[in-house]
Design a protein around this motif. Sequence first.
Motif, PDB file in Angstrom:
ATOM      1  N   SER A  90       0.830  -0.984  -0.350  1.00  0.00           N
ATOM      2  CA  SER A  90       0.093   0.003  -0.014  1.00  0.00           C
ATOM      3  C   SER A  90       1.085   1.299  -0.003  1.00  0.00           C
ATOM      4  O   SER A  90       1.320   1.667   0.616  1.00  0.00           O
ATOM      5  CB  SER A  90      -0.784   0.215   1.032  1.00  0.00           C
ATOM      6  OG  SER A  90      -2.229  -1.288   0.831  1.00  0.00           O
ATOM      7  N   ARG A 103       2.016   4.525   1.732  1.00  0.00           N
ATOM      8  CA  ARG A 103       1.060   5.932   2.034  1.00  0.00           C
ATOM      9  C   ARG A 103       2.287   7.572   2.118  1.00  0.00           C
ATOM     10  O   ARG A 103       1.189   8.030   2.699  1.00  0.00           O
ATOM     11  CB  ARG A 103       1.770   4.930   3.391  1.00  0.00           C
ATOM     12  CG  ARG A 103       1.650   3.638   3.921  1.00  0.00           C
ATOM     13  CD  ARG A 103       0.183   3.948   4.684  1.00  0.00           C
ATOM     14  NE  ARG A 103      -0.025   2.299   4.903  1.00  0.00           N
ATOM     15  CZ  ARG A 103      -1.431   2.053   4.799  1.00  0.00           C
ATOM     16  NH1 ARG A 103      -2.328   2.698   4.016  1.00  0.00           N
ATOM     17  NH2 ARG A 103      -1.532   0.524   5.154  1.00  0.00           N
ATOM     18  N   LYS A 104       3.209   7.374   1.039  1.00  0.00           N
ATOM     19  CA  LYS A 104       3.379   8.381   0.762  1.00  0.00           C
ATOM     20  C   LYS A 104       3.422   9.040  -0.791  1.00  0.00           C
ATOM     21  O   LYS A 104       3.221   8.229  -1.911  1.00  0.00           O
ATOM     22  CB  LYS A 104       5.204   8.898   0.930  1.00  0.00           C
ATOM     23  CG  LYS A 104       5.299   8.489   2.325  1.00  0.00           C
ATOM     24  CD  LYS A 104       6.780   8.577   2.888  1.00  0.00           C
ATOM     25  CE  LYS A 104       7.016   8.625   4.326  1.00  0.00           C
ATOM     26  NZ  LYS A 104       8.217   8.269   4.831  1.00  0.00           N
TER      27      LYS A 104
END
Length: 56
Positions: A12, A14-15
Motif C-alpha cells: 500500500s 502511504r506517501k
Amino acid sequence: MAFKELATRRFSVRKYTDEPVNKEETVAIVSIGHIAPDCPQTDKKRKELNEIFEEV
C-alpha cells in the motif's frame, strides 16, 4: 507471475508525490481495477469505463 509472488509483492502506498501520471498509465490502472471484484453487499452499479473517462 504466480499468484503467490503477486500476493507477497503487493504493498500500500502511504506517501505520494506531485509527479504527474501519464494518460496511458492512468488508462491501464483504471482498466485493471475495473475487472477487480466488487463488494457483493453494495447496491452501487459499477460505472462503465467510458463513463469514468468522461468525468476526467
